[in-house]
Design a protein around this motif. Structure first.
Motif, mmCIF file in Angstrom:
data_model
loop_
_atom_site.group_PDB
_atom_site.id
_atom_site.type_symbol
_atom_site.label_atom_id
_atom_site.label_comp_id
_atom_site.label_asym_id
_atom_site.label_seq_id
_atom_site.Cartn_x
_atom_site.Cartn_y
_atom_site.Cartn_z
ATOM 1 N N GLU B 120 -1.558 1.705 5.951
ATOM 2 C CA GLU B 120 -2.655 2.665 6.136
ATOM 3 C C GLU B 120 -2.336 3.645 7.274
ATOM 4 O O GLU B 120 -2.728 4.809 7.223
ATOM 5 C CB GLU B 120 -3.968 1.930 6.430
ATOM 6 N N CYS B 123 0.728 5.957 5.755
ATOM 7 C CA CYS B 123 0.533 6.712 4.508
ATOM 8 C C CYS B 123 -0.913 6.757 4.041
ATOM 9 O O CYS B 123 -1.196 7.329 2.991
ATOM 10 C CB CYS B 123 1.387 6.092 3.394
ATOM 11 N N GLY B 124 -1.845 6.152 4.783
ATOM 12 C CA GLY B 124 -3.221 6.069 4.302
ATOM 13 C C GLY B 124 -4.219 6.743 5.228
ATOM 14 O O GLY B 124 -3.968 7.835 5.753
ATOM 15 N N ARG B 127 -3.121 8.162 8.710
ATOM 16 C CA ARG B 127 -1.935 9.033 8.750
ATOM 17 C C ARG B 127 -2.092 10.058 9.873
ATOM 18 O O ARG B 127 -3.105 10.744 9.970
ATOM 19 C CB ARG B 127 -1.862 9.763 7.402
ATOM 20 N N ALA B 300 -10.352 2.117 4.554
ATOM 21 C CA ALA B 300 -8.973 2.172 4.062
ATOM 22 C C ALA B 300 -8.918 2.995 2.779
ATOM 23 O O ALA B 300 -9.872 3.027 2.003
ATOM 24 C CB ALA B 300 -8.461 0.759 3.826
ATOM 25 N N GLU B 301 -7.781 3.665 2.574
ATOM 26 C CA GLU B 301 -7.621 4.534 1.395
ATOM 27 C C GLU B 301 -6.793 3.898 0.297
ATOM 28 O O GLU B 301 -6.950 4.216 -0.873
ATOM 29 C CB GLU B 301 -6.854 5.820 1.787
ATOM 30 N N MET B 302 -5.857 3.036 0.686
ATOM 31 C CA MET B 302 -4.819 2.623 -0.264
ATOM 32 C C MET B 302 -5.138 1.311 -0.961
ATOM 33 O O MET B 302 -4.391 0.870 -1.817
ATOM 34 C CB MET B 302 -3.490 2.495 0.462
ATOM 35 N N ALA B 306 -1.721 -0.827 0.168
ATOM 36 C CA ALA B 306 -1.359 -0.613 1.577
ATOM 37 C C ALA B 306 -0.321 -1.624 2.050
ATOM 38 O O ALA B 306 0.639 -1.272 2.739
ATOM 39 C CB ALA B 306 -2.607 -0.681 2.466
#
Lengths: 330, 330
Positions: B120, B123-124, B127, B300-302, B306
């Protein structure tokens, strides 16, 4: 180029010391800060102190590679700026540049507690440990963490404010704007205040006799330690309670940081086992056994010299590290 | 040599993914872990999964430089050993060496939550931030801190156990041996337990109707979220209380670590604002304003990816870093 100069610029005194490459403090001189006369006055004085230190040590300036200085408050160690130091009355002071201009040497600055802990970690009670949590109990309660030999700063260089962890047991208002901060009770000021408030409410104590007509405001943490030794129930209760609170606060710090060792310094460390015995008992109960089993707890060894040695060594380290080329050239 | 493989070895499933140098997950495959059949069985399966992943991706093994794997529990990332992972029933398993032997590739392992947070951070949701505190709310409550882009491990690689900070408001006994650990209430399990205990004590709730004769043991945190949305007073109370407790725990973590951003992930993050609104309110009240003002909070995005991307990227980083040459050669 085998020497560094370390400095501790405090609200009361400035101390400068000559430190060799092994972290040994060879000579030091001390003068009152007189910060009320303004920062230029203090920096001029520092310039003269460093000349005097070199003369007394019989060392040429060319043999000194760098100056490191610890100052209280919020610091930007990269820019060399003291952002805010209440007890020096400094706001946005370019400390590194000012000292560099007056000495012709590169200067690095950092927070005084971080430098104290760095000194203890490199040359004092935590020598040889990789993960060091250092705390100082003084007017307030401050902490700094060294992880794998590296000072931990966090965002805005603001990590480690153990004194501002909230405790439900504490109801004192803190200067930071919150209520219940750990340092309002766990500090020299906090210990005296706890005793004083109970005495104001009519609680009996041998300390009443010692005041000899002086106001209860005159009471100090040292008085509470002395009364503890005389078996005074109030003093025993206050130091037990303070130690318990410190143990709870340290439990959070140990669980989050996972240190190998905790080093306890500052004037409050003079309370010694009166404070540390209940702290240890509470901490053991309040952390997972895996942390407790690997943890060493010690009091600081170097006392006032830790900050001088720490700032000299940190400055030497920064000068030689290409990754953090932040020194100020004159 | 432009690809890495990332893995998440969990109690239920093993997921392997092919990741490019930019941290993009290109392909992934998933299989049940079946850890009850023993670690050799799991490692043989992992060997076949990696062959299959390469075939499906149309990539030669020579184009893959390294494998990174996250496993639950206590890990020694330097030795590549899973010291103890309760839900895999693994003790002192040489995970890196075993996977390396079956694949012919260098393997690095680390704790699954650290790898999730690293993913995260790189790359999430975090970033571009330097100081990242990541937490996962799942069966338990775990956290990991990244400081200046570096994972923070502490002594014994044990830092960040936010779930084992003690809270006076909590009276549940924890698996770690202590009573009152934050994760006994702030977790999927803890949310369900809080609701269940009140319902057992006769508290009315719409959730009674949903059980349809099933035991209260069947209640999940997802049920509590659903009841919250239906305006169920018990569910609202439980999620408010849980959010408040999380806010208090995070206040200690923010004060000690000073992150720029908190990323909240794991299944519990699906409760979203039901949990995060009271958390945010409590956290704001419980930290010095200087921390709050610089803090960003995100979910969290992924999601499940992640950990795969994080372990692939961390392994690539370690392979190229001479300072931490810890990979296992076959």
């Amino acid at each position: 180029m085998n020497y560094s100069i370390g400095m501790d610029i405090g609200g009361t005194n400035v101390v400068c010391g000559l430190v060799n490459a092994d972290g040994k403090l060879l000579h030091k001189i001390k003068q009152p800060t007189e910060s009320s006369k303004g920062s230029s006055y203090v920096f001029d004085k520092i310039g003269r102190m460093i000349e005097e230190l070199l003369v007394k040590s019989g060392i040429e300036k060319s043999q000194v590679s760098v100056i490191g200085a610890g100052t209280p408050g919020f610091i930007d160690p990269i820019k060399g700026i003291t952002l805010f130091a209440g007890n020096l009355r400094w706001t946005q002071v370019h400390t590194a540049e000012e000292i560099s201009r007056r000495t012709g040497l590169p200067v690095y600055i950092d927070n005084d507690v971080r430098m104290y802990v760095y000194g203890e970690a490199l040359c004092g009670a935590a020598r040889g440990y990789e993960h060091v949590l250092g705390i100082t109990i003084g007017t307030g309660l401050a902490a700094s963490m060294i992880n794998n030999g590296q000072l931990y700063y966090g965002s805005g260089y603001m990590a480690g404010e153990l004194g501002h962890i909230l405790m439900p047991e504490i109801t004192y208002r803190c200067g930071c704007g919150m209520t219940g901060c750990l340092e309002t009770a766990v500090s020299g000021t906090g210990i005296a205040r706890q005793a004083r408030e109970q005495m104001e409410n009519g609680r009996a104590s041998i300390m009443h006799d010692w005041l000899n007509g002086r106001s209860l405001e005159a009471l100090t943490a040292a008085d509470v330690s002395k009364a503890f030794d005389a078996g005074d129930p109030l003093a025993v209760e206050v130091l037990n309670h303070t130690g318990m609170l410190l143990g709870k606060g340290l439990a959070s710090a140990v669980t989050l940081y996972s240190p190998d060792i905790i080093v306890i310094g500052g004037g409050g460390a003079l309370a010694g086992e009166r404070l540390l015995a209940p702290m240890r008992e509470q901490l053991k109960q309040s952390v997972y056994s895996g942390y407790w089993d690997r943890l060493t707890i010690r009091t600081a060894e170097m006392l006032d010299d830790a900050g001088i040695v720490g700032s000299a060594m940190a400055a030497g380290e920064r000068l030689s590290s290409t990754g953090t080329q932040i020194h100020q050239q004159p």
